[in-house]
Motif scaffolding. Structure first.
Motif, mmCIF file in Angstrom:
data_model
loop_
_atom_site.group_PDB
_atom_site.id
_atom_site.type_symbol
_atom_site.label_atom_id
_atom_site.label_comp_id
_atom_site.label_asym_id
_atom_site.label_seq_id
_atom_site.Cartn_x
_atom_site.Cartn_y
_atom_site.Cartn_z
ATOM 1 N N LYS A 256 0.833 -1.205 0.000
ATOM 2 C CA LYS A 256 0.000 0.000 0.000
ATOM 3 C C LYS A 256 0.866 1.253 0.000
ATOM 4 O O LYS A 256 0.526 2.238 -0.640
ATOM 5 N N ARG A 257 1.984 1.185 0.718
ATOM 6 C CA ARG A 257 2.884 2.340 0.762
ATOM 7 C C ARG A 257 3.478 2.627 -0.607
ATOM 8 O O ARG A 257 3.639 3.775 -0.998
ATOM 9 N N ILE A 258 3.801 1.570 -1.314
ATOM 10 C CA ILE A 258 4.381 1.730 -2.655
ATOM 11 C C ILE A 258 3.377 2.420 -3.567
ATOM 12 O O ILE A 258 3.713 3.367 -4.289
ATOM 13 N N LEU A 259 2.141 1.945 -3.539
ATOM 14 C CA LEU A 259 1.111 2.535 -4.389
ATOM 15 C C LEU A 259 0.845 3.987 -4.010
ATOM 16 O O LEU A 259 0.655 4.837 -4.882
ATOM 17 N N LEU A 260 0.853 4.286 -2.718
ATOM 18 C CA LEU A 260 0.663 5.667 -2.273
ATOM 19 C C LEU A 260 1.807 6.548 -2.772
ATOM 20 O O LEU A 260 1.577 7.643 -3.289
ATOM 21 N N PHE A 261 3.028 6.059 -2.641
ATOM 22 C CA PHE A 261 4.196 6.810 -3.089
ATOM 23 C C PHE A 261 4.127 7.072 -4.593
ATOM 24 O O PHE A 261 4.353 8.195 -5.051
ATOM 25 N N ILE A 262 3.801 6.048 -5.353
ATOM 26 C CA ILE A 262 3.725 6.202 -6.804
ATOM 27 C C ILE A 262 2.622 7.172 -7.195
ATOM 28 O O ILE A 262 2.805 8.015 -8.077
ATOM 29 N N SER A 263 1.472 7.099 -6.520
ATOM 30 C CA SER A 263 0.390 8.026 -6.857
ATOM 31 C C SER A 263 0.758 9.465 -6.520
ATOM 32 O O SER A 263 0.391 10.387 -7.258
ATOM 33 N N LYS B 96 17.165 -4.386 4.873
ATOM 34 C CA LYS B 96 18.232 -3.395 4.757
ATOM 35 C C LYS B 96 18.255 -2.735 3.388
ATOM 36 O O LYS B 96 18.578 -1.562 3.257
ATOM 37 N N GLY B 97 17.911 -3.479 2.349
ATOM 38 C CA GLY B 97 17.948 -2.943 1.005
ATOM 39 C C GLY B 97 16.645 -2.322 0.546
ATOM 40 O O GLY B 97 16.552 -1.833 -0.561
ATOM 41 N N SER B 98 15.641 -2.328 1.415
ATOM 42 C CA SER B 98 14.318 -1.863 1.014
ATOM 43 C C SER B 98 13.895 -0.640 1.822
ATOM 44 O O SER B 98 14.258 -0.502 2.987
ATOM 45 N N ILE B 99 13.109 0.203 1.213
ATOM 46 C CA ILE B 99 12.583 1.385 1.898
ATOM 47 C C ILE B 99 11.329 1.034 2.686
ATOM 48 O O ILE B 99 11.141 1.467 3.799
ATOM 49 N N PHE B 100 10.468 0.207 2.090
ATOM 50 C CA PHE B 100 9.143 -0.051 2.664
ATOM 51 C C PHE B 100 8.978 -1.396 3.324
ATOM 52 O O PHE B 100 7.939 -1.659 3.890
ATOM 53 N N GLN B 101 9.950 -2.284 3.291
ATOM 54 C CA GLN B 101 9.791 -3.637 3.833
ATOM 55 C C GLN B 101 10.090 -3.720 5.313
ATOM 56 O O GLN B 101 10.425 -4.765 5.805
ATOM 57 N N ARG B 102 9.941 -2.685 6.042
ATOM 58 C CA ARG B 102 10.250 -2.707 7.481
ATOM 59 C C ARG B 102 9.008 -2.877 8.290
ATOM 60 O O ARG B 102 7.951 -2.621 8.037
ATOM 61 N N GLU C 268 11.002 -2.104 -5.124
ATOM 62 C CA GLU C 268 10.235 -2.456 -3.928
ATOM 63 C C GLU C 268 9.332 -3.665 -4.179
ATOM 64 O O GLU C 268 9.141 -4.490 -3.299
ATOM 65 N N TYR C 269 8.788 -3.773 -5.364
ATOM 66 C CA TYR C 269 7.976 -4.941 -5.687
ATOM 67 C C TYR C 269 8.833 -6.204 -5.653
ATOM 68 O O TYR C 269 8.415 -7.245 -5.146
ATOM 69 N N SER C 270 10.060 -6.093 -6.155
ATOM 70 C CA SER C 270 10.989 -7.221 -6.111
ATOM 71 C C SER C 270 11.299 -7.599 -4.662
ATOM 72 O O SER C 270 11.323 -8.783 -4.318
ATOM 73 N N ALA C 271 11.515 -6.610 -3.808
ATOM 74 C CA ALA C 271 11.784 -6.875 -2.391
ATOM 75 C C ALA C 271 10.575 -7.537 -1.732
ATOM 76 O O ALA C 271 10.724 -8.454 -0.920
ATOM 77 N N HIS C 272 9.385 -7.092 -2.099
ATOM 78 C CA HIS C 272 8.164 -7.689 -1.557
ATOM 79 C C HIS C 272 8.068 -9.167 -1.956
ATOM 80 O O HIS C 272 7.752 -10.024 -1.118
ATOM 81 N N ARG C 273 8.356 -9.455 -3.198
ATOM 82 C CA ARG C 273 8.301 -10.852 -3.665
ATOM 83 C C ARG C 273 9.367 -11.703 -2.992
ATOM 84 O O ARG C 273 9.119 -12.855 -2.649
ATOM 85 N N GLN C 274 10.554 -11.138 -2.781
ATOM 86 C CA GLN C 274 11.607 -11.872 -2.084
ATOM 87 C C GLN C 274 11.186 -12.187 -0.654
ATOM 88 O O GLN C 274 11.423 -13.293 -0.159
ATOM 89 N N MET C 275 10.550 -11.220 0.006
ATOM 90 C CA MET C 275 10.097 -11.433 1.371
ATOM 91 C C MET C 275 9.034 -12.531 1.408
ATOM 92 O O MET C 275 9.042 -13.385 2.300
ATOM 93 N N GLN C 276 8.129 -12.525 0.455
ATOM 94 C CA GLN C 276 7.112 -13.571 0.386
ATOM 95 C C GLN C 276 7.762 -14.944 0.180
ATOM 96 O O GLN C 276 7.337 -15.926 0.797
ATOM 97 N N GLN C 277 8.783 -15.011 -0.657
ATOM 98 C CA GLN C 277 9.466 -16.276 -0.907
ATOM 99 C C GLN C 277 10.165 -16.779 0.351
ATOM 100 O O GLN C 277 10.119 -17.975 0.656
ATOM 101 N N VAL C 278 10.801 -15.879 1.094
ATOM 102 C CA VAL C 278 11.467 -16.262 2.336
ATOM 103 C C VAL C 278 10.438 -16.795 3.337
ATOM 104 O O VAL C 278 10.661 -17.825 3.989
ATOM 105 N N GLU C 279 9.308 -16.119 3.449
ATOM 106 C CA GLU C 279 8.270 -16.577 4.371
ATOM 107 C C GLU C 279 7.713 -17.929 3.940
ATOM 108 O O GLU C 279 7.483 -18.802 4.782
ATOM 109 N N ASP C 280 7.523 -18.114 2.651
ATOM 110 C CA ASP C 280 7.042 -19.407 2.144
ATOM 111 C C ASP C 280 8.055 -20.521 2.422
ATOM 112 O O ASP C 280 7.674 -21.629 2.822
ATOM 113 N N ASP C 281 9.336 -20.227 2.210
ATOM 114 C CA ASP C 281 10.384 -21.218 2.487
ATOM 115 C C ASP C 281 10.406 -21.597 3.963
ATOM 116 O O ASP C 281 10.565 -22.768 4.310
#
Length: 81
Positions: free
Chosen positions: A2-9, A75-81, A42-55
């Motif tokens: 949601k933060r990403i979409l808000l930032f982009i808008s 550490k490499g993401s702005i919004f993944q905290r 950020e979308y890539s970071a979000h997908r990586q986080m989902q993959q880590v959680e799935d693993d």
């Protein structure tokens, strides 16, 4: 996400308001390009986080590995905290 979409808008709004002049158009184009780049990263970071959680849920990695990978992504993401 949601933060990403808000930032982009917000950036797109700034881009649209700056199109009245050449300078505004150039600045708006630069901001728009930066927003697209940040959004993709950020979308890539979000997908990586989902993959880590799935693993972790599937038992492919242990808790320690999960924490290490999660911290690396954060550490490499702005919004993944």
């Amino acid at each position: 996400m949601k933060r990403i979409l808000l930032f982009i808008s917000m950036v797109l709004s700034a881009f649209a308001s700056g199109c009245a002049s050449r300078e505004g158009s150039a600045v708006g184009g630069a901001l728009g390009g930066a927003a697209v780049g940040v959004g993709a990263y950020e979308y890539s970071a979000h997908r990586q986080m989902q993959q880590v959680e799935d693993d972790y849920r599937a038992g492919r990695i242990n808790r320690k590995e999960y924490e290490i990978r999660k911290n690396q992504i954060e550490k490499g993401s702005i919004f993944q905290r």
